[in-house]
Design a protein around this motif. Structure first.
Motif, PDB file in Angstrom:
ATOM      1  N   VAL A 293       0.833  -1.197   0.000  1.00  0.00           N
ATOM      2  CA  VAL A 293       0.000   0.000   0.000  1.00  0.00           C
ATOM      3  C   VAL A 293       0.872   1.253   0.000  1.00  0.00           C
ATOM      4  N   ALA A 294       1.943   1.271   0.827  1.00  0.00           N
ATOM      5  CA  ALA A 294       2.824   2.437   0.859  1.00  0.00           C
ATOM      6  C   ALA A 294       3.460   2.668  -0.503  1.00  0.00           C
TER       7      ALA A 294
ATOM      8  N   GLN B 282       0.768   4.105  -2.797  1.00  0.00           N
ATOM      9  CA  GLN B 282       0.451   5.488  -2.431  1.00  0.00           C
ATOM     10  C   GLN B 282       1.590   6.430  -2.823  1.00  0.00           C
ATOM     11  N   THR B 283       2.841   5.984  -2.670  1.00  0.00           N
ATOM     12  CA  THR B 283       3.970   6.801  -3.109  1.00  0.00           C
ATOM     13  C   THR B 283       3.928   6.996  -4.619  1.00  0.00           C
TER      14      THR B 283
ATOM     15  N   ALA C 240       1.255   6.906  -6.455  1.00  0.00           N
ATOM     16  CA  ALA C 240       0.145   7.804  -6.750  1.00  0.00           C
ATOM     17  C   ALA C 240       0.516   9.250  -6.443  1.00  0.00           C
ATOM     18  N   ASP C 241       1.267   9.469  -5.356  1.00  0.00           N
ATOM     19  CA  ASP C 241       1.673  10.829  -5.008  1.00  0.00           C
ATOM     20  C   ASP C 241       2.609  11.406  -6.064  1.00  0.00           C
TER      21      ASP C 241
ATOM     22  N   ASP D 255      -9.266   9.833  -0.058  1.00  0.00           N
ATOM     23  CA  ASP D 255      -7.945   9.233   0.114  1.00  0.00           C
ATOM     24  C   ASP D 255      -8.050   7.922   0.891  1.00  0.00           C
TER      25      ASP D 255
ATOM     26  N   PHE E 283      -7.330   3.215   0.623  1.00  0.00           N
ATOM     27  CA  PHE E 283      -7.128   2.045  -0.203  1.00  0.00           C
ATOM     28  C   PHE E 283      -8.163   0.995   0.158  1.00  0.00           C
TER      29      PHE E 283
ATOM     30  N   VAL F   5      -6.121   2.094  -4.865  1.00  0.00           N
ATOM     31  CA  VAL F   5      -5.650   3.240  -4.096  1.00  0.00           C
ATOM     32  C   VAL F   5      -6.194   4.518  -4.746  1.00  0.00           C
TER      33      VAL F   5
ATOM     34  N   LYS G 140      -5.716   8.808  -4.280  1.00  0.00           N
ATOM     35  CA  LYS G 140      -4.830   9.800  -3.668  1.00  0.00           C
ATOM     36  C   LYS G 140      -5.171  11.175  -4.244  1.00  0.00           C
TER      37      LYS G 140
ATOM     38  N   THR H 197      -7.557  13.827  -8.428  1.00  0.00           N
ATOM     39  CA  THR H 197      -7.397  12.568  -7.702  1.00  0.00           C
ATOM     40  C   THR H 197      -6.703  11.554  -8.607  1.00  0.00           C
TER      41      THR H 197
END
Length: 637
Positions: free
Chosen positions: A45-46, A49-50, A52-53, A117, A119, A128, A130, A141
């Motif tokens: 997930v991290a 999310q990274t 996606a960021d 925001d 998941f 996910v 973001k 988004t």
């Protein structure tokens, strides 16, 4: 359990080692699998999310300049991540802006609108969302959907753990067989000595200690136990002495309890409130000294239910009804009524309170109550209520007088402003005639002075018009209708921007809730706010004006934000007064009446108006309207 009881100690130890090892391996395996699953999910997930960021930051310019192609190129870079099945970028309004799908991935529809925001895991896939945030707020988004092969990873992990557990069980069996014999041999010897002691009744026998571990301590304890048996008489005597000591302590406790009861009786006699007791049905069964001293009743007259006769006859029905309810549902009993006071020969208001003493079976065994004299307090409260009523009447009279004075003052202001218009027009007309008909007779300085007169009379006319409007607001009736605030703002802005000659304005209009109010007056509010925003941001290279609203349970709050010159918050209290200006007229033109008009209009609608700002950092002006406005006829006075 019976099969286990019939086995030898050696077999039991072997079984214990095997079961313990198996349990430890199972618990460890479960913990490792759970930790791996959680760590795998957290890392995956991290990672998404990274990703996606990074995509959000890279695609923010594309969203700002409405360039779907650039956003699509950013998404196409995800081909380097085969585990990502699909991706998309949405605008701030939730519209699909750009998308990507892996070539061999099964076709699946993208979400119609993005979630917040976070998941979620669905059917072996990790999804996910973001937000893309820039300096202006939420720009869009990012949506990512990837494979989540958790099941196959867990199965592989379990296979490896199964092999480790089998090998560990084999090793445990081998070691327990070797160690079991060494451990159980001294225990067998102790058992043999115990059998001999029982058969021969010879307590002088002792077992031989052959090790320095717990079994050795067991042998020593066994030998000491045999020695202790000879001391049984001494132990019994010591127990008798302890019993006598406990009996003495109990006798001292009973004496202390008697002293405590005497102290409690003394305390009851010392308190100012009347204290009384009755049985479970509310009958007094013994003498009540404080009750009899207050009411003057003799013992025979207050016993049973006779105590109720001391209350005022008109209050007895309420007392009997309340007491019947307390008997049916035991709990705190409290009632205010009038009780005969022997010292003053009058009935006085008292607070009668009682609490039940309930047995374990739920039956009320006794009631303990108090009577507190509240007569003086009740009289003071009655006097205070009369005083408050008189004060309210005086306040109402004074309010009526102030309203009449305000109406007279508004009429006077209207008359003065109206009468000023004629002489101002005369001065303006003569100045204009002088400039046209005698221009050739005037030098440059005189013509400049004539032009100053014309400009000042024009400004004076605008000021008088604003004063007239300000005075009319106190007398004009509010014609309340339901308004589409978005349409009203758009109409006012289009009219003002058509007359704007400055730099192009970046205008943002949010979703405004409908409200009830006077269309003409509220259009004047929006006109003053928007014209101020245009005026004070005109010197910016890129003027930005934002209009939006927030709501709560009682009111709608609208606001106008600009990036203009702003103002010093120390002078915020002067903003909405007549002729109050925080900027010089040479820098920003105006007469200081507009915000006073806004304040009066919003106040008459039952709302509030305020502002926040910093110098050279723009300003935000707020006004509120109630969700449930008062009827129109009450607002038109």
């Amino acid at each position: 359990m019976r099969l286990l009881a019939a086995r030898s100690v050696r077999r039991k130890l072997q079984l214990l080692v095997v079961v313990t090892t198996l349990a430890a391996l199972v618990i460890t395996s479960v913990g490792m699998v759970a930790y791996d699953m959680r760590n795998y999910q957290r890392v995956w997930v991290a990672d998404l999310q990274t990703q996606a960021d990074i995509l959000g930051q890279a695609s923010a310019p594309a969203l700002a300049f409405d360039d779907p192609k650039a956003a699509g190129e950013n998404l196409a870079l995800l081909k380097a991540r085969p585990s990502i099945l699909a991706a998309a970028i949405y605008t701030a309004r939730g519209a699909l802006f750009a998308s990507y799908q892996r070539d061999d991935a099964a076709a699946a529809a993208f979400p119609a609108i993005p979630d917040s925001d976070g998941f979620s895991i669905r059917r072996g896939e990790l999804v996910v969302f973001k937000r893309i945030v820039d300096q202006n707020g939420i720009a869009g988004t990012v949506y990512l959907r990837a494979d989540y092969p958790l099941v196959s990873r867990v199965l592989n992990y379990l296979g490896m753990l199964a092999l480790v557990m089998i090998a560990s069980m084999i090793a445990a069996l081998a070691l327990s067989a070797r160690l079991g014999a060494a451990i159980t041999r001294p225990i067998v010897e102790v058992g043999e000595v115990a059998r001999n002691v029982i058969e021969r009744r010879d307590f002088s026998l002792r077992a031989t200690r052959t090790s320095e571990d717990e079994i050795g301590y067991l042998v020593d304890a066994f030998n000491e136990m045999l020695g202790e048996i000879g001391l049984r008489a001494e132990t019994l005597e010591s127990s008798n002495r302890r019993l006598e000591h406990e009996v003495g302590e109990r006798r001292e406790a009973e004496q202390a309890l008697q002293i405590s009861e005497r102290r409690n009786r003394t305390l009851v006699a010392a308190i100012t409130s009347v204290v009384w007791t009755s049985d479970g049905s509310g009958r007094m069964t013994e003498e009540q000294p404080s009750w009899q001293a207050y009411t003057g009743q003799e013992t025979a007259r207050c016993l049973g239910l006779g105590w109720r006769n001391a209350f005022e006859a008109r209050d007895r029905d309420a007392l009997e009804a309340a007491w019947a309810g307390a008997i049916e549902a035991p709990g705190l009993f409290q009632l205010e009524l009038r009780l005969w006071h022997a010292a003053t020969h009058s009935y006085r208001y008292v607070s009668l309170r009682a609490v039940p003493i309930v047995e374990t079976a739920g039956k009320v065994n006794e009631w303990i109550g108090t009577v507190s004299d509240i007569h003086d307090q009740r009289m003071a409260e009655d006097a205070l209520r009369k005083l408050n009523a008189e004060l309210e009447r005086r306040v109402a009279e004074r309010t009526a007088e102030l309203e009449a004075s305000n109406k007279d003052l508004e009429g006077f202001s209207y008359s003065v402003s109206h009468d000023l218009r004629a002489p101002v027009r005369v001065v303006a007309g003569f100045a204009k005639m002088l400039g046209r008909q005698h221009a050739d007779q005037l030098d440059a300085e005189a013509r400049q002075k004539v032009e100053v007169i014309q400009n000042e009379t024009l400004r004076m006319g605008v000021l008088i018009d604003d004063l007239l409007m300000f005075a009319r607001l106190g007398r004009q009736a509010i014609r309340a209708v339901e308004l589409d605030m978005g349409a009203v703002v758009r109409s006012v802005y289009d009219r003002l921007i058509s007359q704007h000659a400055g730099n192009p304005v970046e205008f943002h209009l949010g979703s405004l809730p409908a409200a009830v109010g006077d269309r003409v007056l509220l259009e004047q509010v929006w006109t003053n706010f928007l014209s101020n925003a245009l005026k004070f941001s005109a010197k910016r290279e890129r003027p930005v004006i934002t209009i939006d609203a927030i709501s709560d349970a009682t009111e709608y709050i609208y606001f106008v934000r600009d990036n203009g010159a702003g103002f010093d918050p120390r002078y915020q209290s002067k903003l909405f007064g007549v002729f109050q200006r925080l900027h010089g007229s040479s820098e920003f033109p105006g007469n200081g009446v507009g915000l006073a008009l806004v304040h009066r209009i919003v106040t008459r609608h039952g709302g509030r108006v305020w502002a926040d700002s910093k110098v050279d950092h723009g300003a935000t002006f707020y006004f509120s309207l109630p969700r449930d406005p008062a009827p129109a006829d009450t607002q038109s006075s």
